[in-house]
Design an enzyme around this catalytic site. Structure first.
Site, short mmCIF file in Angstrom:
data_model
loop_
_atom_site.label_atom_id
_atom_site.label_comp_id
_atom_site.label_asym_id
_atom_site.label_seq_id
_atom_site.Cartn_x
_atom_site.Cartn_y
_atom_site.Cartn_z
CD GLU A 62 -3.80 -6.10 4.12
OE1 GLU A 62 -4.62 -5.31 4.26
OE2 GLU A 62 -2.78 -6.02 4.55
CD GLU A 67 -2.61 -1.19 2.57
OE1 GLU A 67 -2.98 -0.51 3.15
OE2 GLU A 67 -3.33 -2.44 2.62
#
Length: 347
Positions: free
Chosen positions: A273, A155
């Site tokens: 995720e 991220e």
């Protein structure tokens, strides 16, 4: 023809002329072919099916190996991928992580996230200022021996400082990524399969610098996505499993899955995720999200792995991403986990 076999031959012949149909049991030589086993290759890409993974106990003091085993017991399936998180000079794989992958009854593969620039910056890593850190990891990786996934700074969109000279520009991330992979290769590390993991948020996808994050196909083995959906109508990112895959830039353009599958056709996609959430204390059924997972995976053959992130309270403090917040939710998730699409053998 031997005389001993003549009665059987005449009986069969009589049945044919009498117009009857004889149903013969298949011999071993003519038995129906067995279903082809799904097995991973040298980049851990399954020949068929989808790798099943989990990360549990996030934002708690529970040891991650213990949390994953509890999650596996609740879901009814062992996680093929065991997702862990590290930063800076932390030594990994840890003893607990290695033990989890040495369990002969429950084979698992490590999925390690490493914020290599912790205490430094992407630009400094790219210039070689953390080569000692990289080399120390290289020795541990080679000593571990087994294949495992490595996500470099998952991220990154959230960490970008779009200011010239900040050391945290999108182009600095790409340079950091390339330098790290090149140095690991020069150190003779062959058991690391690297993953470029995005947030997949429409806010970031519409930024002018978003494309600058990608290091290049030469340096990326898998493309990853971290994405979640809400099960509360009207709440942020309400939707189904398909919605967390298809978010598009605010100004228009390809959704995440289509972007990855179209522009990087040779790269398998990992949902590194994922999960469904509701606000803490507002228990809402998550079944409709879980029930739609398999059908969406079958429509999207580039997805080769999904990793559920399980926690009762996230880093924002207000989201419950657990699979057992309601009985119906857990039942739906157990049904999902039992699907044969996730039956993949590590080659």
């Amino acid at each position: 023809m031997r005389l001993a076999k003549l009665p059987k031959f005449l009986t069969a012949l009589t049945a044919v002329f009498a117009g009857t149909t004889a149903v013969l049991a298949p011999t071993a030589a003519h038995a129906a072919p067995a279903a082809k086993a799904c097995v991973t290759d040298n980049k851990l890409v399954p020949s068929c099916g989808v790798l099943w993974g989990g990360a549990a106990g996030g934002f708690t003091s529970t040891p991650r190996d213990q949390a994953l085993k509890t999650w596996e017991k609740a879901s009814g399936r062992t996680a093929t991928l065991f997702h862990q998180y590290h930063k800076g000079d932390e030594a990994f794989p840890t003893k607990a992580e290695i033990a989890m992958t040495n369990d002969p009854a429950n084979p698992r593969v490590l999925l390690q996230n490493w914020k290599i620039a912790y205490g430094s910056s992407w630009a400094k890593v790219a210039k070689g200022e953390q080569d000692k850190r990289i080399d120390a990891f290289a020795k541990r990786a080679k000593a571990y021996g087994k294949k495992f996934f490595l996500v470099l700074n998952h991220e990154p969109e959230n960490d970008v400082i779009a200011k010239k000279g900040s050391g945290w520009e999108a182009k600095d991330f790409a340079a950091m990524y390339r330098h790290t992979i090149e140095r690991l290769r020069k150190q003779g590390v062959t058991n690391v399969v690297n993953v470029m993991a995005y947030m997949g948020n429409e806010k970031w996808m519409s930024q002018s610098w978003w494309a600058d994050l990608y290091p290049g196909d030469k340096y990326v083995d898998w493309i990853g996505l971290d994405s979640y959906v809400s099960v509360e109508k009207g709440y942020y990112h309400y939707g189904t499993f398909a919605d967390l895959l298809d978010r598009k830039p605010k100004k228009g353009g390809l959704g995440f899955y289509d972007w990855a599958a179209t522009l990087h056709k040779t790269k398998p996609i990992m949902v590194a995720e994922w999960g469904a959430y509701h606000r803490v204390g507002r228990t809402t059924d998550k079944s409709f999200v879980y029930n739609g997972v398999v059908s969406e995976l079958k429509k999207r053959p580039a997805i080769k792995a999904i990793v559920h992130f399980d926690t009762k309270k996230d880093d924002q403090g207000d989201r419950d991403i657990s699979i057992d917040s309601t009985r119906a939710s857990l039942a739906a998730f157990k049904k999902l986990a039992a699907d044969p699409i996730f039956k993949v053998k590590i080659g």
